[in-house]
Design a protein around this motif. Structure first.
Motif, PDB file in Angstrom:
ATOM      1  N   VAL A  62       1.228  -1.264  -0.172  1.00  0.00           N
ATOM      2  CA  VAL A  62       0.310  -0.150  -0.202  1.00  0.00           C
ATOM      3  C   VAL A  62       1.102   1.198   0.566  1.00  0.00           C
ATOM      4  N   ILE A  63       1.711   1.383   0.920  1.00  0.00           N
ATOM      5  CA  ILE A  63       2.863   2.302   0.844  1.00  0.00           C
ATOM      6  C   ILE A  63       3.268   2.732  -0.083  1.00  0.00           C
ATOM      7  N   ASN A  64       3.831   1.634  -0.809  1.00  0.00           N
ATOM      8  CA  ASN A  64       4.363   1.971  -2.382  1.00  0.00           C
ATOM      9  C   ASN A  64       3.877   1.950  -3.443  1.00  0.00           C
ATOM     10  N   PHE A  65       2.981   1.844  -3.295  1.00  0.00           N
ATOM     11  CA  PHE A  65       1.514   2.216  -4.846  1.00  0.00           C
ATOM     12  C   PHE A  65       0.931   3.909  -4.053  1.00  0.00           C
ATOM     13  N   ILE A  66       1.128   4.179  -3.232  1.00  0.00           N
ATOM     14  CA  ILE A  66       0.552   5.956  -2.885  1.00  0.00           C
ATOM     15  C   ILE A  66       2.362   6.539  -3.201  1.00  0.00           C
ATOM     16  N   ASN A  67       3.757   5.926  -2.768  1.00  0.00           N
ATOM     17  CA  ASN A  67       4.768   6.661  -3.325  1.00  0.00           C
ATOM     18  C   ASN A  67       4.898   6.620  -4.681  1.00  0.00           C
ATOM     19  N   GLN A  68       4.477   6.471  -5.184  1.00  0.00           N
ATOM     20  CA  GLN A  68       4.767   6.161  -7.002  1.00  0.00           C
ATOM     21  C   GLN A  68       4.150   7.412  -7.439  1.00  0.00           C
ATOM     22  N   GLY A  69       2.188   7.340  -6.461  1.00  0.00           N
ATOM     23  CA  GLY A  69       1.880   8.609  -7.038  1.00  0.00           C
ATOM     24  C   GLY A  69       2.609  10.161  -6.404  1.00  0.00           C
ATOM     25  N   LEU A  70       3.234   9.835  -5.405  1.00  0.00           N
ATOM     26  CA  LEU A  70       3.851  10.823  -4.610  1.00  0.00           C
ATOM     27  C   LEU A  70       4.342  11.608  -5.529  1.00  0.00           C
ATOM     28  N   ASP A  71       5.735  10.242  -5.983  1.00  0.00           N
ATOM     29  CA  ASP A  71       6.783  11.219  -6.296  1.00  0.00           C
ATOM     30  C   ASP A  71       6.455  11.188  -8.032  1.00  0.00           C
ATOM     31  N   GLU A  72       5.404  10.987  -8.613  1.00  0.00           N
ATOM     32  CA  GLU A  72       4.984  11.221  -9.441  1.00  0.00           C
ATOM     33  C   GLU A  72       4.965  12.621  -9.422  1.00  0.00           C
ATOM     34  N   CYS A 111       6.214  14.972  -4.955  1.00  0.00           N
ATOM     35  CA  CYS A 111       5.715  15.233  -3.375  1.00  0.00           C
ATOM     36  C   CYS A 111       7.460  15.870  -2.480  1.00  0.00           C
ATOM     37  N   PRO A 112       7.430  16.956  -1.658  1.00  0.00           N
ATOM     38  CA  PRO A 112       8.991  16.965  -1.124  1.00  0.00           C
ATOM     39  C   PRO A 112       8.759  15.443   0.034  1.00  0.00           C
ATOM     40  N   GLU A 113      10.007  15.017   0.215  1.00  0.00           N
ATOM     41  CA  GLU A 113      10.298  13.886   1.109  1.00  0.00           C
ATOM     42  C   GLU A 113       9.922  13.782   2.106  1.00  0.00           C
ATOM     43  N   LYS A 114      10.350  14.977   3.129  1.00  0.00           N
ATOM     44  CA  LYS A 114       9.079  15.268   4.298  1.00  0.00           C
ATOM     45  C   LYS A 114       8.294  14.842   4.368  1.00  0.00           C
ATOM     46  N   VAL A 139      -5.322   5.904  -4.474  1.00  0.00           N
ATOM     47  CA  VAL A 139      -5.058   7.642  -4.164  1.00  0.00           C
ATOM     48  C   VAL A 139      -5.243   8.446  -5.825  1.00  0.00           C
ATOM     49  N   GLY A 140      -5.336   9.880  -5.359  1.00  0.00           N
ATOM     50  CA  GLY A 140      -5.934  10.907  -6.087  1.00  0.00           C
ATOM     51  C   GLY A 140      -4.715  12.041  -5.688  1.00  0.00           C
ATOM     52  N   PHE A 141      -4.670  12.951  -6.871  1.00  0.00           N
ATOM     53  CA  PHE A 141      -4.183  14.674  -6.633  1.00  0.00           C
ATOM     54  C   PHE A 141      -5.193  15.642  -7.561  1.00  0.00           C
ATOM     55  N   GLU A 142      -5.010  16.564  -5.977  1.00  0.00           N
ATOM     56  CA  GLU A 142      -5.808  17.580  -6.868  1.00  0.00           C
ATOM     57  C   GLU A 142      -4.267  19.037  -6.889  1.00  0.00           C
ATOM     58  N   ASN A 143      -5.249  20.196  -7.798  1.00  0.00           N
ATOM     59  CA  ASN A 143      -4.053  21.070  -8.081  1.00  0.00           C
ATOM     60  C   ASN A 143      -4.289  22.428  -7.276  1.00  0.00           C
ATOM     61  N   ASN A 144      -3.708  23.406  -7.013  1.00  0.00           N
ATOM     62  CA  ASN A 144      -3.633  24.299  -6.326  1.00  0.00           C
ATOM     63  C   ASN A 144      -4.324  24.821  -5.221  1.00  0.00           C
ATOM     64  N   PRO A 145      -3.879  24.249  -4.835  1.00  0.00           N
ATOM     65  CA  PRO A 145      -2.730  23.831  -4.081  1.00  0.00           C
ATOM     66  C   PRO A 145      -2.961  22.434  -4.378  1.00  0.00           C
ATOM     67  N   LYS A 146      -0.576  22.153  -4.292  1.00  0.00           N
ATOM     68  CA  LYS A 146      -1.028  20.370  -4.611  1.00  0.00           C
ATOM     69  C   LYS A 146      -1.862  19.615  -3.904  1.00  0.00           C
ATOM     70  N   THR A 147      -2.586  18.479  -3.368  1.00  0.00           N
ATOM     71  CA  THR A 147      -2.781  17.810  -2.328  1.00  0.00           C
ATOM     72  C   THR A 147      -2.731  16.729  -3.216  1.00  0.00           C
ATOM     73  N   VAL A 148      -2.759  15.658  -1.509  1.00  0.00           N
ATOM     74  CA  VAL A 148      -3.255  14.132  -2.150  1.00  0.00           C
ATOM     75  C   VAL A 148      -4.173  13.548  -1.579  1.00  0.00           C
ATOM     76  N   VAL A 158      -8.624  10.430   3.240  1.00  0.00           N
ATOM     77  CA  VAL A 158      -7.325  11.524   4.418  1.00  0.00           C
ATOM     78  C   VAL A 158      -7.146  12.274   3.011  1.00  0.00           C
ATOM     79  N   LYS A 159      -6.870  13.872   3.249  1.00  0.00           N
ATOM     80  CA  LYS A 159      -6.474  14.729   2.481  1.00  0.00           C
ATOM     81  C   LYS A 159      -4.605  15.352   3.125  1.00  0.00           C
ATOM     82  N   LYS A 160      -4.145  15.990   1.852  1.00  0.00           N
ATOM     83  CA  LYS A 160      -2.404  16.564   2.904  1.00  0.00           C
ATOM     84  C   LYS A 160      -1.865  17.851   1.351  1.00  0.00           C
ATOM     85  N   GLN A 161      -1.681  18.439   1.499  1.00  0.00           N
ATOM     86  CA  GLN A 161      -0.951  19.740   0.856  1.00  0.00           C
ATOM     87  C   GLN A 161      -0.111  19.124   0.818  1.00  0.00           C
ATOM     88  N   PHE A 162       0.688  19.620  -0.031  1.00  0.00           N
ATOM     89  CA  PHE A 162       2.028  19.386  -0.146  1.00  0.00           C
ATOM     90  C   PHE A 162       2.820  20.908  -1.304  1.00  0.00           C
TER      91      PHE A 162
END
Length: 135
Positions: A16-26, A29-32, A64-73, A131-135
Motif C-alpha cells: 500500500v505504501i509503495n502504491f501511494i509513494n509511486q503517485g507521490l513521486d510522480e 511531493c517533498p520527501e518530508k 489515491v488521487g491528486f488535486e492542484n492549486n494547492p497540490k493535495t494528495v 484523508v488529504k494532505k497539501q504539499f
C-alpha cells in the motif's frame, strides 16, 4: 484516481505504501511530506488489517488521487468490514505517561494530526475513510 485492492493483512502495508509513494513521486511531493503521509497510511491501513474483519481476512481498496492549486494528495481506504467510525473515538490523553494511558487510539490520533483533512462514511456496505494532505 488510481486504485489497488489488497488483502487487509499487516503483510500488505508495504504494498500500500509503495502504491501511494509511486503517485507521490510522480507529482514531486517533498520527501518530508512523503514520510509524514507514509506514517498516516501505515497507521490507517494497520487499523483496517487488525480490526475490520475480526478473525477473518477481507479486502481493502485504496484509492489515491491528486488535486492542484494547492497540490493535495487524496487517499481513501475502503473495506467491507465491521462498520466503525474511528473519528468518533476520543483522542488519547497524550499528557499521560505511557504506563497510565490506555492502549489504542494513538494511530488515528497521529493520522488526524499529520493529515490536513480526514473524514469517514459508511456507504453501500463499506467503511470509507478519506484523508488529504497539501504539499
Amino acid at each position: 484516481m488510481k486504485e489497488i485492492t489488497v488483502g487487509a493483512k499487516i503483510e500488505n502495508i508495504n504494498v500500500v505504501i509503495n502504491f501511494i509513494n509511486q503517485g507521490l513521486d510522480e507529482t514531486g511531493c517533498p520527501e518530508k511530506m512523503r514520510k509524514q503521509i507514509d506514517i498516516a497510511v501505515d497507521e490507517l491501513f494497520s487499523n483496517i488489517a487488525q480490526y475490520a474483519y475480526g478473525e477473518n481476512v477481507g479486502d481493502a481498496q485504496i484509492c489515491v488521487g491528486f488535486e492542484n492549486n494547492p497540490k493535495t494528495v487524496v487517499i481513501s481506504f475502503a473495506d467491507k468490514g465491521i462498520p466503525y467510525n474511528p473519528l468518533e473515538k476520543d483522542d488519547p490523553d497524550v499528557t499521560l505517561s505511557v504506563d497510565d494511558r490506555p492502549i489504542g487510539g494513538l494511530g488515528i490520533f497521529l493520522a488526524k494530526n499529520i493529515m490536513d483533512y480526514i473524514s469517514y462514511e459508511f456507504k453501500e456496505g463499506k467503511n470509507i475513510l478519506t484523508v488529504k494532505k497539501q504539499f
